[in-house]
Design an enzyme around this catalytic site. Structure first.
Site, short mmCIF file in Angstrom:
data_model
loop_
_atom_site.label_atom_id
_atom_site.label_comp_id
_atom_site.label_asym_id
_atom_site.label_seq_id
_atom_site.Cartn_x
_atom_site.Cartn_y
_atom_site.Cartn_z
N PHE A 141 0.85 -1.14 -0.27
CA PHE A 141 -0.07 -0.07 -0.12
C PHE A 141 1.00 1.19 0.06
O PHE A 141 1.74 1.60 1.00
CB PHE A 141 -0.92 0.01 1.16
CG PHE A 141 -1.73 1.33 1.20
CD1 PHE A 141 -3.19 1.03 0.42
CD2 PHE A 141 -1.56 2.46 1.64
CE1 PHE A 141 -3.96 2.41 0.23
CE2 PHE A 141 -2.44 3.62 1.71
CZ PHE A 141 -3.58 3.24 1.05
N ASP A 226 9.83 2.84 1.78
CA ASP A 226 8.43 3.68 1.94
C ASP A 226 8.36 3.41 3.45
O ASP A 226 7.67 2.64 4.08
CB ASP A 226 7.26 3.01 1.46
CG ASP A 226 5.88 3.91 1.57
OD1 ASP A 226 5.87 4.62 2.40
OD2 ASP A 226 4.95 3.53 0.82
N LYS A 255 2.99 11.44 6.85
CA LYS A 255 2.23 11.07 8.25
C LYS A 255 2.60 11.72 9.56
O LYS A 255 2.47 13.13 9.63
CB LYS A 255 1.84 9.73 8.34
CG LYS A 255 1.08 9.09 7.11
CD LYS A 255 0.65 7.56 7.60
CE LYS A 255 0.01 7.05 6.57
NZ LYS A 255 -1.15 7.58 5.99
#
Length: 401
Positions: A141, A226, A255
């Site tokens: 994801f 990531d 984030k």
């Protein structure tokens, strides 16, 4: 109709249904706790998918934002501003890298990495124009843009959004042989999450990340980590890659970099790699804006102390010890994760992940389901041991009934 029901009905009537939230409407929050529109309190065990690593309403982050709000919030990159250099310098130092390219969202960071890797492949490695290939892992994801869903294996994220962007090869996560066989002279990068979050907090087998690092070095291929969810303290270290002594060629951050206050993301790499860009080839109106830089600078300063990494490591050990005791009793099939991050596979006979999440909500704990009967636990790193234990007791209570 209650206040909650009215708010949800209004949202349903006037918003696109691209999310399926739990039936709770949050009004205020502080630390690891949230309060809904009717005054009920909930322990946040999701932390905005790690965007809220430092908790809700963190004083240091809000003070940094307020101070910057009175000065300047946006210049665009058409001009310099006085927070930009410090942000790039200090984030690069935290990462042990040389250069930073700031954006806003995690998906933008991933898109930036794709463009960077392709351009590096053509300009530095010498791959023929239009032939660059990037290898990714199944069950990944990385976001939901059209390019990113082109290399997703999740039908929900991918179906009905074609035609898809070419140039990607998908291999099984954790399989070094498959990765080696997928590499060609046109491979420019391997893009992977060091721990797959959305897939259910999947930790790769020991030696896998070092193996990826070795293979990419051998074949002159960029290793892009990531760390948008796994990075910045979540796993008990600044980066999840550190658990296996691996340093990638590029970190993707987001984030928690914005402290749950503003969206901030960044691609962090070497001068050679990010040096492929020339003015006009990539950018963002809000990327690296003064407000974002002010908040992110405070995030970097907080991480430099090591306090949050240590909390995640110590409380994470306790979390996994307690969750491990639930395995084998018929209610929990498996627990995975690192630090204050866990994927818990509930026995399907007890209910779906969403059903378990709703039952936890009724007991004052908020988590998120994924992939059937899996729930994810990722509280703010500022959570107290007492609150964490209370949340775990609510989980045990749900599993007993």
């Amino acid at each position: 109709m209650s206040i909650t029901e009215n708010a949800i009905a209004s949202a349903e009537a006037h918003s696109a249904h691209n999310y399926h939230p739990l039936p709770v409407v949050i009004a205020t929050a502080e630390g690891a706790w949230m309060t809904d529109v009717e005054g009920r309190r909930y322990l946040d065990m999701l932390a905005g998918y790690s965007a809220l690593n430092f908790g809700h309403g963190n004083r240091r982050l809000l003070d940094a934002a307020r101070a910057q709000l009175d000065r300047v919030t946006l210049t665009s990159r058409a001009f310099h501003h006085d927070r930009f250099a410090d942000f790039c310098t200090q984030l690069a130092e935290l990462c042990g890298m040389e250069s930073v390219l700031p954006m806003n969202t995690g998906a933008e960071a991933v898109e930036t990495a794709v463009k960077t890797a392709r351009k590096w492949g053509y300009r530095v490695k010498g791959v023929p124009d239009g032939m660059a290939k990037i290898i990714v892992a199944a069950n990944n994801f990385h976001g939901r843009t059209t390019t990113i869903v082109s290399f997703s294996t999740d039908p929900e994220a991918r179906e009905d959004f074609g035609p898809y962007t070419p140039g990607f090869e998908i291999v099984p996560y954790g399989d070094l042989t498959a990765l080696r066989e997928a590499m060609t002279e046109n491979t420019v990068a391997v893009l992977m999450e060091p721990i797959q979050g959305e897939a259910g907090v999947l930790v790769p087998p020991p030696g896998y990340l070092p193996g990826v690092r070795e293979l990419t070095r051998e074949r002159d291929v960029l290793f892009i980590a990531d760390e948008i969810q796994s990075g910045l303290g979540r796993t008990g270290k600044t980066f999840a890659c550190e658990h296996e002594g691996v340093v990638p060629d590029m970190y993707l951050l987001g984030k928690a970099l914005g402290g749950g206050v503003v969206p901030v993301s960044a691609v962090v790499s070497s001068r050679e790699v990010l040096g492929v860009f020339r003015p006009g080839e990539h950018g963002s109106t809000f990327g690296g804006n003064p407000l974002a830089c002010a908040v992110a600078l405070e995030v970097v300063a907080m991480l430099r102390t090591g306090e949050f990494q240590q909390r995640a490591a110590e409380l994470g050990e306790h979390l996994h010890q307690e969750l491990g005791l639930l395995v084998g009793g018929g209610a929990v099939e498996e627990v995975r994760g690192r630090g204050l991050w866990a994927g818990v596979d509930i026995a399907p006979a007890l209910g779906t992940g969403r059903e378990i999440s709703k039952k936890l909500m009724e007991r004052g704990v908020l988590v998120k389901d994924t992939h059937g009967s899996t729930i994810r636990i990722a509280p703010p790193l500022v959570i107290s041991k007492e609150d964490l234990d209370w949340g775990l007791e609510q989980l045990r209570g749900v599993l007993r009934h």
